[in-house]
Design a protein around this motif. Structure first.
Motif, PDB file in Angstrom:
ATOM      1  N   VAL A   1       0.535  -1.184  -0.248  1.00 47.66           N
ATOM      2  CA  VAL A   1      -0.165  -0.095  -0.214  1.00 47.66           C
ATOM      3  C   VAL A   1       1.029   1.283   0.063  1.00 47.66           C
ATOM      4  N   PHE A   2       1.083   1.422  -1.028  1.00 47.84           N
ATOM      5  CA  PHE A   2       1.981   3.276  -1.194  1.00 47.84           C
ATOM      6  C   PHE A   2       0.358   4.742  -0.729  1.00 47.84           C
ATOM      7  N   HIS A   3       1.383   5.363  -0.448  1.00 50.38           N
ATOM      8  CA  HIS A   3       0.609   6.421  -0.182  1.00 50.38           C
ATOM      9  C   HIS A   3       0.536   7.076  -1.732  1.00 50.38           C
ATOM     10  N   GLN A   4      -0.817   7.212  -1.706  1.00 49.56           N
ATOM     11  CA  GLN A   4      -2.106   7.735  -2.772  1.00 49.56           C
ATOM     12  C   GLN A   4      -1.898   8.785  -3.322  1.00 49.56           C
ATOM     13  N   ALA A   5      -0.527   9.525  -3.944  1.00 49.72           N
ATOM     14  CA  ALA A   5      -0.373  11.122  -4.539  1.00 49.72           C
ATOM     15  C   ALA A   5      -0.596  11.003  -6.149  1.00 49.72           C
ATOM     16  N   ASN A   6       0.486  10.057  -7.056  1.00 53.18           N
ATOM     17  CA  ASN A   6       0.269  10.623  -7.962  1.00 53.18           C
ATOM     18  C   ASN A   6       0.434   8.456  -8.919  1.00 53.18           C
ATOM     19  N   LYS A   7      -0.629   8.451  -9.032  1.00 51.20           N
ATOM     20  CA  LYS A   7      -0.456   7.271  -9.562  1.00 51.20           C
ATOM     21  C   LYS A   7      -0.098   7.192 -11.165  1.00 51.20           C
ATOM     22  N   LEU A   8       0.917   8.276 -11.770  1.00 51.29           N
ATOM     23  CA  LEU A   8       2.078   7.353 -12.404  1.00 51.29           C
ATOM     24  C   LEU A   8       3.168   7.338 -11.774  1.00 51.29           C
ATOM     25  N   ILE A   9       3.350   7.579 -10.437  1.00 48.91           N
ATOM     26  CA  ILE A   9       4.875   7.356  -9.520  1.00 48.91           C
ATOM     27  C   ILE A   9       4.470   6.213  -9.379  1.00 48.91           C
ATOM     28  N   ASN A  10       3.528   5.838  -8.821  1.00 48.44           N
ATOM     29  CA  ASN A  10       2.477   4.351  -7.911  1.00 48.44           C
ATOM     30  C   ASN A  10       2.857   3.504  -9.229  1.00 48.44           C
ATOM     31  N   ASP A  11       2.658   3.265 -10.050  1.00 45.28           N
ATOM     32  CA  ASP A  11       2.440   2.370 -11.333  1.00 45.28           C
ATOM     33  C   ASP A  11       4.111   2.137 -11.583  1.00 45.28           C
ATOM     34  N   ALA A  12       4.710   3.220 -11.821  1.00 45.37           N
ATOM     35  CA  ALA A  12       6.205   3.099 -11.843  1.00 45.37           C
ATOM     36  C   ALA A  12       7.286   2.697 -10.754  1.00 45.37           C
ATOM     37  N   ILE A  13       6.918   2.591  -9.913  1.00 47.21           N
ATOM     38  CA  ILE A  13       7.374   1.728  -8.643  1.00 47.21           C
ATOM     39  C   ILE A  13       7.132   0.774  -8.862  1.00 47.21           C
ATOM     40  N   GLY A  14       5.209   0.250  -9.301  1.00 51.05           N
ATOM     41  CA  GLY A  14       5.378  -0.883  -9.356  1.00 51.05           C
ATOM     42  C   GLY A  14       6.151  -2.150 -10.005  1.00 51.05           C
ATOM     43  N   LYS A  15       5.722  -1.704 -11.217  1.00 55.11           N
ATOM     44  CA  LYS A  15       6.215  -2.078 -12.295  1.00 55.11           C
ATOM     45  C   LYS A  15       7.519  -2.395 -12.195  1.00 55.11           C
ATOM     46  N   ARG A  16       8.473  -1.312 -11.581  1.00 57.56           N
ATOM     47  CA  ARG A  16      10.364  -1.631 -11.605  1.00 57.56           C
ATOM     48  C   ARG A  16      10.399  -2.498 -10.466  1.00 57.56           C
ATOM     49  N   LEU A  17       9.575  -2.031  -9.197  1.00 60.62           N
ATOM     50  CA  LEU A  17       9.827  -3.657  -8.201  1.00 60.62           C
ATOM     51  C   LEU A  17       9.132  -5.105  -8.806  1.00 60.62           C
ATOM     52  N   ALA A  18       8.377  -5.221 -10.052  1.00 57.98           N
ATOM     53  CA  ALA A  18       7.979  -6.695 -10.275  1.00 57.98           C
ATOM     54  C   ALA A  18       6.700  -6.857  -9.713  1.00 57.98           C
ATOM     55  N   ILE A  19       5.920  -5.682  -8.439  1.00 59.07           N
ATOM     56  CA  ILE A  19       4.819  -5.683  -8.117  1.00 59.07           C
ATOM     57  C   ILE A  19       3.191  -6.051  -8.931  1.00 59.07           C
ATOM     58  N   ALA A  20       2.815  -7.208  -8.253  1.00 56.87           N
ATOM     59  CA  ALA A  20       1.611  -7.588  -9.434  1.00 56.87           C
ATOM     60  C   ALA A  20       0.676  -6.109  -8.998  1.00 56.87           C
ATOM     61  N   GLU A  21      -0.177  -6.199 -10.055  1.00 54.28           N
ATOM     62  CA  GLU A  21      -0.869  -5.358  -9.706  1.00 54.28           C
ATOM     63  C   GLU A  21      -2.068  -5.371  -8.968  1.00 54.28           C
ATOM     64  N   SER A  22      -2.679  -6.268  -8.634  1.00 52.24           N
ATOM     65  CA  SER A  22      -3.333  -6.744  -7.872  1.00 52.24           C
ATOM     66  C   SER A  22      -3.141  -6.552  -6.546  1.00 52.24           C
ATOM     67  N   LYS A  23      -1.553  -6.657  -6.337  1.00 50.92           N
ATOM     68  CA  LYS A  23      -0.905  -6.830  -4.715  1.00 50.92           C
ATOM     69  C   LYS A  23      -0.860  -4.763  -4.348  1.00 50.92           C
ATOM     70  N   ARG A  24      -1.524  -3.748  -5.429  1.00 53.98           N
ATOM     71  CA  ARG A  24      -1.438  -2.787  -5.560  1.00 53.98           C
ATOM     72  C   ARG A  24      -2.291  -2.128  -5.334  1.00 53.98           C
ATOM     73  N   PRO A  25      -3.231  -2.504  -4.206  1.00 50.68           N
ATOM     74  CA  PRO A  25      -4.106  -1.337  -4.007  1.00 50.68           C
ATOM     75  C   PRO A  25      -4.358  -0.003  -4.228  1.00 50.68           C
ATOM     76  N   SER A  26      -5.502   0.603  -4.633  1.00 49.17           N
ATOM     77  CA  SER A  26      -5.463   2.185  -4.585  1.00 49.17           C
ATOM     78  C   SER A  26      -6.586   2.856  -4.595  1.00 49.17           C
ATOM     79  N   SER A  27      -6.642   3.924  -3.656  1.00 43.81           N
ATOM     80  CA  SER A  27      -8.296   4.624  -3.982  1.00 43.81           C
ATOM     81  C   SER A  27      -7.899   6.135  -4.070  1.00 43.81           C
ATOM     82  N   LEU A  28      -6.696   5.867  -5.339  1.00 46.12           N
ATOM     83  CA  LEU A  28      -6.559   7.196  -5.681  1.00 46.12           C
ATOM     84  C   LEU A  28      -7.760   7.917  -6.568  1.00 46.12           C
ATOM     85  N   PHE A  29      -7.976   6.564  -7.779  1.00 51.74           N
ATOM     86  CA  PHE A  29      -8.252   7.373  -9.012  1.00 51.74           C
ATOM     87  C   PHE A  29      -9.753   7.739  -8.478  1.00 51.74           C
ATOM     88  N   ASP A  30     -10.557   7.016  -6.475  1.00 54.33           N
ATOM     89  CA  ASP A  30     -12.008   7.162  -6.959  1.00 54.33           C
ATOM     90  C   ASP A  30     -11.774   9.133  -5.412  1.00 54.33           C
TER      91      ASP A  30
END
Length: 99
Positions: free
Chosen positions: A16-45
């Motif tokens: 669970v990352f701080h939800q400030a910027n989806k682009l940054i959170n996605d980049a961190i997740g991809k760089r660390l090869a963390i499955a999207e299903s393991k990275r919940p987000s409330s940013l969109f809502d």
């Protein structure tokens, strides 16, 4: 943090990352090869909810399985960062809130 705690990516059930910027959170997740299903987000809502983003996301995250370890990571302007691996009860599940 994983190295310091002698854990690997598979030991963590959710990130669970701080939800400030989806682009940054996605980049961190991809760089660390963390499955999207393991990275919940409330940013969109809810957008950037500042310091409330991690507990808000935890409250909204409906995990299909029980969790035993959750990694929380808050970061801000510059190089400020705080992270923790939180053990949770085997019977703990995240529930959707009726907001």
């Amino acid at each position: 943090l994983l190295s310091f705690s002698r854990k690997n990516e598979n030991d963590i059930d959710a990130y669970v990352f701080h939800q400030a910027n989806k682009l940054i959170n996605d980049a961190i997740g991809k760089r660390l090869a963390i499955a999207e299903s393991k990275r919940p987000s409330s940013l969109f809502d809810y957008g950037n909810t500042a310091s409330a983003s991690i507990p808000l996301t935890l409250g909204l995250f409906n995990h299909k399985n029980t969790c035993s370890q959750v990694l929380l990571c808050g970061f801000g302007v510059g190089f400020s960062v705080g992270s923790a691996i939180v053990p949770v009860s085997k019977s703990f599940t995240f529930q959707n809130l009726d907001i």
